[in-house]
Design a protein around this motif. Structure first.
Motif, PDB file in Angstrom:
ATOM      1  N   TYR A 103       0.811  -1.218   0.000  1.00 37.48           N
ATOM      2  CA  TYR A 103       0.000   0.000   0.000  1.00 37.48           C
ATOM      3  C   TYR A 103       0.843   1.266   0.000  1.00 37.48           C
ATOM      4  O   TYR A 103       0.441   2.279  -0.561  1.00 37.48           O
ATOM      5  CB  TYR A 103      -0.961   0.013   1.193  1.00 37.48           C
ATOM      6  CG  TYR A 103      -2.059   1.044   1.037  1.00 37.48           C
ATOM      7  CD1 TYR A 103      -3.188   0.753   0.278  1.00 37.48           C
ATOM      8  CD2 TYR A 103      -1.963   2.304   1.614  1.00 37.48           C
ATOM      9  CE1 TYR A 103      -4.192   1.694   0.106  1.00 37.48           C
ATOM     10  CE2 TYR A 103      -2.964   3.248   1.438  1.00 37.48           C
ATOM     11  CZ  TYR A 103      -4.070   2.939   0.685  1.00 37.48           C
ATOM     12  OH  TYR A 103      -5.055   3.877   0.496  1.00 37.48           O
ATOM     13  N   TYR A 104       2.011   1.250   0.630  1.00 36.89           N
ATOM     14  CA  TYR A 104       2.768   2.479   0.816  1.00 36.89           C
ATOM     15  C   TYR A 104       4.040   2.563  -0.023  1.00 36.89           C
ATOM     16  O   TYR A 104       4.647   3.629  -0.101  1.00 36.89           O
ATOM     17  CB  TYR A 104       3.114   2.664   2.290  1.00 36.89           C
ATOM     18  CG  TYR A 104       1.899   2.925   3.149  1.00 36.89           C
ATOM     19  CD1 TYR A 104       1.178   4.096   3.020  1.00 36.89           C
ATOM     20  CD2 TYR A 104       1.474   1.982   4.081  1.00 36.89           C
ATOM     21  CE1 TYR A 104       0.055   4.326   3.784  1.00 36.89           C
ATOM     22  CE2 TYR A 104       0.346   2.212   4.859  1.00 36.89           C
ATOM     23  CZ  TYR A 104      -0.359   3.388   4.712  1.00 36.89           C
ATOM     24  OH  TYR A 104      -1.473   3.620   5.467  1.00 36.89           O
ATOM     25  N   HIS A 110       7.081  -0.992  -5.191  1.00 38.95           N
ATOM     26  CA  HIS A 110       5.645  -1.280  -5.208  1.00 38.95           C
ATOM     27  C   HIS A 110       5.349  -2.424  -6.173  1.00 38.95           C
ATOM     28  O   HIS A 110       4.570  -3.335  -5.846  1.00 38.95           O
ATOM     29  CB  HIS A 110       4.854  -0.034  -5.612  1.00 38.95           C
ATOM     30  CG  HIS A 110       3.405  -0.315  -5.871  1.00 38.95           C
ATOM     31  ND1 HIS A 110       2.502  -0.590  -4.867  1.00 38.95           N
ATOM     32  CD2 HIS A 110       2.699  -0.393  -7.040  1.00 38.95           C
ATOM     33  CE1 HIS A 110       1.306  -0.816  -5.388  1.00 38.95           C
ATOM     34  NE2 HIS A 110       1.401  -0.704  -6.700  1.00 38.95           N
ATOM     35  N   ALA A 241      -2.596  -5.143   4.887  1.00 39.89           N
ATOM     36  CA  ALA A 241      -3.156  -4.232   3.888  1.00 39.89           C
ATOM     37  C   ALA A 241      -4.245  -4.915   3.064  1.00 39.89           C
ATOM     38  O   ALA A 241      -5.318  -4.344   2.821  1.00 39.89           O
ATOM     39  CB  ALA A 241      -2.045  -3.717   2.973  1.00 39.89           C
ATOM     40  N   ALA A 245      -8.099  -3.672   3.385  1.00 39.83           N
ATOM     41  CA  ALA A 245      -8.691  -3.113   2.170  1.00 39.83           C
ATOM     42  C   ALA A 245      -9.862  -3.952   1.673  1.00 39.83           C
ATOM     43  O   ALA A 245     -10.770  -3.434   1.014  1.00 39.83           O
ATOM     44  CB  ALA A 245      -7.633  -3.000   1.079  1.00 39.83           C
ATOM     45  N   CYS A 358      -6.960  -1.212  -6.947  1.00 35.16           N
ATOM     46  CA  CYS A 358      -7.102  -2.521  -6.303  1.00 35.16           C
ATOM     47  C   CYS A 358      -6.750  -3.606  -7.313  1.00 35.16           C
ATOM     48  O   CYS A 358      -7.269  -3.602  -8.436  1.00 35.16           O
ATOM     49  CB  CYS A 358      -8.538  -2.686  -5.827  1.00 35.16           C
ATOM     50  SG  CYS A 358      -8.892  -4.256  -5.027  1.00 35.16           S
TER      51      CYS A 358
END
Length: 421
Positions: A103-104, A110, A241, A245, A358
Motif C-alpha cells: 500500500y505504501y 511497489h 493491507a 482493504a 485494487c
C-alpha cells in the motif's frame, strides 16, 4: 496550527470546503454538485485542523491523476504539510507514511510487492472461494434465521468478508470471532480501535510465523513461497493491507446493495428468486453509492495545473471516487440527456484506477464474496423486508467511507440448515 501552502488563496478558510459535516453522509450527491458548481472538478478542501488538500471530483481529472504516477505519485513523503501536523492528528493512520508494504511503497518496490501478491492470489480457486462464501454465509444465517429479525450489517455484512478472508489467508475458523471483533472495532473507529488494530497485527504476525513453520494451501503460504526475498515484517504488512482493504469496502458493498434492493422497486424481483438483478444492483452501488467515497491520496511531484487549479509541489490530492463517478460530463450528452452510462458499465472509479488500483484478483474476490453473500441471503430469506422506514436508515458519519450503521430487517422465521454447525 497547520497553514495552507504559500500564496494559495483557494484554501482560505472562507473558500475551502471542510471535509467533514453531515452532508457527506446525508446528501453527498447534492454536496458534490454544489462543490463542482463553485470550484470546478478540483476542489480546495480542509482536513481536520484546517490542513489543506485538493479533492478531485472530475472524471477526466481523476483519470489524469491516477494515470500519471510520475507527476502524481502515491508517495506521502512528498507532502508539504508533515511539519505542520500534531502527533495526534486523527488522519495520520489513513494517510500513512512510508512502510514496506504493497500500500505504501512506490515505483519498482511497489511493483515487487504487487507481483508477489498477485502471483499468490492466482492460486485461489474460484470454486473453493465460492464454497467458502456459501458455507460461511449459511453459518451466519443459522445464527439468526429462526428469530425472524436481524441487523444485516452487524450480523451478516460485516462478519462475512472477514471470515472468508481469514480462511483464504490460512487462519483456522476458531480465530474467526476474535478477528470479527477486532476488524469491527477498526471499522467503527471507537475507543477500542487501537486495541483492535494491535490484536489484528499480532494475529497476522503469528500467522506468518505459523506458515513459515508449516505451509498450507493458503494465500499466506503462497506469498511465502514467492521466489524473491521479503522480510517477515513485509509479509505481515502486505497481509494486513490486503485484509483491511478487503474487509470494510466489501461489507459496505453487501450492505449498500441489500439496502438498494429493499428500497428500490426496480430490484424487487430479485427478492423472490430472480438473481439477474443482483449484479445490476451491485454495479449501480459502485456507481452511485460506492463504499469508498474518498481515497488518500496522491502528492504532486512538481508545480502543475489541474482542473483550473494551481497545484504546488507536495500538495496532497484526495481521490474523490464518488464525486468523479457522478461527474455529469460522463452521464449527460450535449443536449442534456442522460446517457445511462452506469447501467451495465464498469468504467467507475470504485476500485480506483491506474498503477495503484485494487489488484484485479482482489476485485474478483470482493465481488464473489458480495454476490454470493447476497444470493445466499435472498435464497434463505426470500420474504425479507426492512423493519424500519427507509428514511430512518442512517449512514456512518464519514466523508471517506459510505456504509450503513445498521440495516434492521424482518422475515419469516426459518430453521437452521440441517447438518450445519
Amino acid at each position: 496550527m497547520p497553514t495552507p501552502p504559500p500564496q494559495c488563496p483557494a484554501h482560505a478558510s472562507d473558500k475551502a470546503v471542510p471535509l467533514s459535516g453531515p452532508r457527506f453522509h446525508t446528501d453527498p450527491s447534492g454536496h458534490y454538485r454544489e462543490m463542482r458548481a463553485e470550484h470546478g472538478p478540483v476542489v480546495p478542501v480542509l482536513l481536520p485542523g484546517d490542513v489543506p488538500a485538493w479533492l478531485v471530483i472530475g472524471y477526466q481529472e481523476m483519470y489524469q491523476v491516477t494515470s500519471d504516477a510520475k507527476l502524481f505519485p502515491r508517495d506521502s513523503g512528498l507532502w508539504n504539510q508533515w511539519e505542520n501536523l500534531p502527533e495526534d492528528w486523527p488522519l495520520r493512520p489513513m494517510i500513512g507514511q512510508r512502510q514496506p508494504s504493497i500500500y505504501y511503497t512506490v515505483g519498482a518496490e511497489h511493483q515487487r510487492h504487487l507481483e508477489m501478491v498477485q502471483t499468490a492470489m492466482q492460486n485461489i480457486s474460484a470454486l473453493e472461494l465460492r464454497k467458502h462464501c456459501e458455507e460461511l454465509a449459511d453459518q451466519l444465517l443459522d445464527g439468526f434465521s429462526a428469530r425472524g429479525e436481524a441487523d444485516i450489517i452487524a450480523e451478516y455484512a460485516k462478519p462475512l468478508p472477514i471470515l472468508v478472508l481469514a480462511r483464504l489467508l490460512g487462519f483456522p475458523d476458531s480465530d474467526g470471532p476474535g478477528l470479527i471483533k477486532a476488524m469491527s472495532a477498526l471499522a467503527d473507529g471507537g475507543e477500542d480501535a487501537l486495541e483492535g488494530f494491535q490484536y489484528f497485527g499480532a494475529k497476522i504476525h503469528e500467522l506468518v510465523a505459523d506458515k513459515q513453520a508449516a505451509a498450507g494451501a493458503d494465500l499466506t503460504s503462497w506469498m511465502l513461497a514467492y521466489p524473491e526475498y521479503f522480510t517477515d515484517e513485509e509479509y505481515a504488512l502486505d497481509l494486513m493491507a490486503i485484509t483491511a482493504a478487503g474487509h470494510l469496502p466489501t461489507a459496505d458493498w453487501i450492505g449498500n446493495s441489500i439496502r438498494l434492493m429493499l428500497t428500490d422497486d426496480r430490484f424487487a424481483a430479485s427478492l423472490t428468486g430472480n438473481r439477474r438483478s443482483i449484479p445490476e444492483a451491485m454495479n449501480e452501488v459502485l456507481w452511485e453509492d460506492t463504499p469508498t467515497q474518498i481515497l488518500a491520496g496522491r502528492w504532486a511531484a512538481w508545480d502543475t495545473w489541474l482542473g483550473g487549479q494551481r497545484i504546488r509541489t507536495g500538495d496532497m490530492l484526495l481521490l474523490g471516487l464518488a464525486g468523479a463517478n457522478a461527474d455529469p460530463k460522463v452521464h449527460v450528452d450535449a443536449e442534456g440527456a442522460d446517457t445511462s452510462l452506469r447501467g451495465g458499465n464498469s468504467a467507475h472509479f470504485a476500485f480506483s484506477h491506474g498503477e495503484f488500483q485494487c489488484p484485479f484478483q482482489a476485485q474478483e474476490i470482493a465481488e464473489t464474496i458480495a454476490r454470493v453473500g447476497i444470493e445466499v441471503l435472498l435464497d434463505r430469506l426470500p420474504e425479507i423486508d426492512l423493519a424500519v422506514p427507509a428514511g430512518a436508515l442512517a449512514r456512518r458519519p464519514s466523508a471517506f467511507l459510505r456504509g450503513m450503521t445498521a440495516l434492521p430487517v424482518r422475515f419469516a422465521p426459518t430453521p437452521p440448515i440441517e447438518g450445519k454447525p
